[in-house]
Design an enzyme around this catalytic site. Structure first.
Site, PDB file in Angstrom:
ATOM      1  N   CYS A  34       6.479   6.575 -30.466  1.00  0.00           N
ATOM      2  CA  CYS A  34       5.465   5.955 -29.749  1.00  0.00           C
ATOM      3  C   CYS A  34       4.458   5.116 -30.696  1.00  0.00           C
ATOM      4  O   CYS A  34       3.743   4.270 -30.358  1.00  0.00           O
ATOM      5  CB  CYS A  34       4.733   6.669 -28.775  1.00  0.00           C
ATOM      6  SG  CYS A  34       5.709   7.552 -27.541  1.00  0.00           S
ATOM      7  N   HIS A  69      -4.227   4.876 -26.326  1.00  0.00           N
ATOM      8  CA  HIS A  69      -2.875   5.369 -25.908  1.00  0.00           C
ATOM      9  C   HIS A  69      -2.812   5.807 -24.583  1.00  0.00           C
ATOM     10  O   HIS A  69      -1.940   5.358 -23.953  1.00  0.00           O
ATOM     11  CB  HIS A  69      -2.668   6.691 -26.949  1.00  0.00           C
ATOM     12  CG  HIS A  69      -1.080   6.880 -27.086  1.00  0.00           C
ATOM     13  ND1 HIS A  69      -0.172   5.902 -27.206  1.00  0.00           N
ATOM     14  CD2 HIS A  69      -0.506   8.112 -26.876  1.00  0.00           C
ATOM     15  CE1 HIS A  69       0.875   6.665 -27.204  1.00  0.00           C
ATOM     16  NE2 HIS A  69       0.906   7.701 -26.676  1.00  0.00           N
ATOM     17  N   GLU A 122      -6.976  12.762 -26.788  1.00  0.00           N
ATOM     18  CA  GLU A 122      -7.474  11.798 -27.375  1.00  0.00           C
ATOM     19  C   GLU A 122      -8.962  11.455 -26.946  1.00  0.00           C
ATOM     20  O   GLU A 122      -9.736  10.948 -27.911  1.00  0.00           O
ATOM     21  CB  GLU A 122      -6.637  10.434 -26.682  1.00  0.00           C
ATOM     22  CG  GLU A 122      -7.154   9.069 -27.431  1.00  0.00           C
ATOM     23  CD  GLU A 122      -6.184   7.979 -26.541  1.00  0.00           C
ATOM     24  OE1 GLU A 122      -5.332   8.144 -26.021  1.00  0.00           O
ATOM     25  OE2 GLU A 122      -6.150   6.923 -27.520  1.00  0.00           O
ATOM     26  N   LYS A 124      -1.405   1.331 -19.532  1.00  0.00           N
ATOM     27  CA  LYS A 124       0.044   2.077 -19.310  1.00  0.00           C
ATOM     28  C   LYS A 124       0.359   2.077 -17.870  1.00  0.00           C
ATOM     29  O   LYS A 124       1.531   1.845 -17.415  1.00  0.00           O
ATOM     30  CB  LYS A 124       0.133   3.340 -19.886  1.00  0.00           C
ATOM     31  CG  LYS A 124       0.430   3.012 -21.580  1.00  0.00           C
ATOM     32  CD  LYS A 124       0.514   4.455 -22.272  1.00  0.00           C
ATOM     33  CE  LYS A 124       1.225   4.371 -23.607  1.00  0.00           C
ATOM     34  NZ  LYS A 124       0.009   3.832 -24.186  1.00  0.00           N
ATOM     35  N   HIS A 156       4.580   2.837 -20.169  1.00  0.00           N
ATOM     36  CA  HIS A 156       4.824   3.369 -21.447  1.00  0.00           C
ATOM     37  C   HIS A 156       5.900   2.696 -22.340  1.00  0.00           C
ATOM     38  O   HIS A 156       6.846   3.041 -22.174  1.00  0.00           O
ATOM     39  CB  HIS A 156       4.507   4.920 -21.725  1.00  0.00           C
ATOM     40  CG  HIS A 156       4.287   5.395 -23.207  1.00  0.00           C
ATOM     41  ND1 HIS A 156       4.558   4.609 -24.203  1.00  0.00           N
ATOM     42  CD2 HIS A 156       3.932   6.588 -23.468  1.00  0.00           C
ATOM     43  CE1 HIS A 156       4.277   5.444 -25.152  1.00  0.00           C
ATOM     44  NE2 HIS A 156       4.070   6.689 -24.785  1.00  0.00           N
ATOM     45  N   PHE A 212       4.999  11.509 -30.455  1.00  0.00           N
ATOM     46  CA  PHE A 212       5.588  12.923 -30.637  1.00  0.00           C
ATOM     47  C   PHE A 212       6.027  13.001 -32.091  1.00  0.00           C
ATOM     48  O   PHE A 212       6.351  12.088 -32.938  1.00  0.00           O
ATOM     49  CB  PHE A 212       6.936  12.851 -29.775  1.00  0.00           C
ATOM     50  CG  PHE A 212       6.838  13.298 -28.581  1.00  0.00           C
ATOM     51  CD1 PHE A 212       5.740  13.911 -27.886  1.00  0.00           C
ATOM     52  CD2 PHE A 212       7.931  12.935 -27.509  1.00  0.00           C
ATOM     53  CE1 PHE A 212       5.616  14.195 -26.601  1.00  0.00           C
ATOM     54  CE2 PHE A 212       7.722  13.561 -25.997  1.00  0.00           C
ATOM     55  CZ  PHE A 212       6.512  13.871 -25.815  1.00  0.00           C
TER      56      PHE A 212
END
Length: 408
Positions: free
Chosen positions: A165, A297, A308, A329, A334, A393
């Site tokens: 991502c 994010h 976050e 998002k 996403h 990830f």
């Protein structure tokens, strides 16, 4: 950033997303809080429990891809062609003259040709068929940037960034640094992804991170993310080079930061995310007080948003509760390897129109997310400098700092 390093500006941008074709369509959907998530549609029967995503709809490849390019183009490359052409035209660059060795092409993608992979496996393992001879050049992750370099004759550095991502944000940041270093004058950068496919949806569902109803970042009761697809492309240029040819700067790309958690394959880390944002601010020679808006994010998962928020608290301290921080998002999904590029389009729109886009579907404050999420409605406000985050990830983090373009 060294004071002698050239400034880098963005002179063109383009996008393909669930909002439609074009960067304006994406920005307007984000600004207006209009969700582009809908019931998924696949060619083959789908047995998953999660049935909603932000798919690219009504995309006509023939309108954007030439007959000679088409056999080599998975949908991720087709989206990229459309987004890149929009960016090239906006930047005032024609296709007739090759861009040459002073132009880099760097594109992020998490998987590459997911639809070609899935179709090829079905053909060979289920139908016992013979693979199409061009299966490999269509599916490889390097296909998107290499196809762009061929179209535009850009013979400088050309490669794919595959950092899940954070892919697109890293690709954009590397382009910034290549220009600053003097290796190139211009870079075609961005990201592309379409993992809204039958098998990929089942795999994400198995990971238990997809919401069965609505993505609601930073809200109490959030229960997961929604997948999206698309591409976004930017033309980065040495500011002096852009000025010399009379190009308009949409924004300045002022800083890039990246870091790695080095801890866990899937669980994000507070210190890693904070280090990434700190690095981006230092690269932009910016103080945290200069940041007017953060495009987070903000996946809508329990762990990501809390992590976050805590990391943002380390950077912004007492300002945190007053600093507008939204996730878009729930609107465009996403986009995984394309996510950072789609969100940079939104961030540039926020700066240019002085509007913080909303975090839609937000219901109730969560003590684990003590941020101002711009809940449900856009907020007009002065925005000169913004930060946008991508956390992947594997603990791979990337952030960009964007400033309003100065008058020539």
């Amino acid at each position: 950033m060294a004071s002698s390093a050239p400034r880098v500006v963005i002179t063109g941008m383009g996008a393909v997303s669930a909002a439609g074709i074009g960067a304006p369509a994406l920005w307007q959907a984000a600004r207006d809080g209009r969700s582009c998530v809908s019931e998924i549609s696949f060619v083959r029967p789908y047995r998953g429990r999660i049935k909603r995503a932000a798919q690219v709809q009504d995309f006509d490849p023939a309108a954007h891809v030439s007959p000679s390019e088409m056999p080599f183009s998975d949908p991720v490359t087709q989206y990229l062609f459309a987004a890149a052409q929009e960016a090239v035209v906006q930047a005032g660059l024609g296709n007739a003259k090759p861009f040459g060795p002073r132009t880099a092409t760097i594109i992020g993608t998490g998987i590459g040709g997911m639809h070609t992979i899935e179709n090829g496996l079905y053909l060979t393992l289920v139908e016992q068929g013979r693979p199409d001879p061009l299966t490999v050049p269509r599916l490889i992750p390097s296909a998107p940037p290499s196809q762009l370099s061929i179209r535009y004759g850009s013979t400088g550095p050309c490669f794919t960034v595959a950092s899940a991502c954070s892919s697109a944000t890293q690709a954009i940041g590397i382009g910034l640094h290549l220009i600053r270093s003097g290796l190139v004058d211009r870079a075609i950068v961005g990201g592309t992804e379409d993992c809204v496919s039958n098998s990929a949806m089942l795999a994400w569902e198995a990971l238990r991170v997809l919401t069965p109803d609505l993505c609601r970042p930073f809200s109490k009761g959030r229960n997961g993310m929604v997948l999206g697809a698309g591409a976004a492309v930017f033309i980065l240029e040495n500011a002096e080079v852009a000025r010399s040819r009379g190009a308009e700067a949409l924004a300045e790309l002022a800083g890039y930061g990246t870091s790695t958690d080095a801890k866990d394959p899937v669980r994000p880390d507070v210190q890693g995310a904070a280090a990434c944002m700190r690095n981006a601010l230092a690269d932009a020679s910016a103080e945290d007080e200069e940041i007017d808006y953060v495009n987070a994010h903000g996946t809508g998962t329990t762990a990501n948003d809390a992590t976050e928020s805590e990391a943002l608290g380390i950077i912004f301290g007492k300002r945190l509760s007053l600093l507008p921080i939204s996730s878009t998002k729930p609107i465009h999904g996403h986009g995984l390897g394309a996510g950072g590029a789609l969100e940079l389009v939104v961030t540039i729109g926020a700066i240019r129109e002085n509007i913080a886009p909303p975090t839609i579907n937000w219901r109730e404050a969560d003590v684990k997310c003590p941020v101002d999420p711009v809940p449900n409605e856009a907020r007009p406000m002065p925005i000169r400098t913004a930060l946008t985050n991508s956390f992947a990830f594997g603990g791979i983090n990337a952030s960009l700092v964007v400033r309003r373009a100065e008058a020539p």
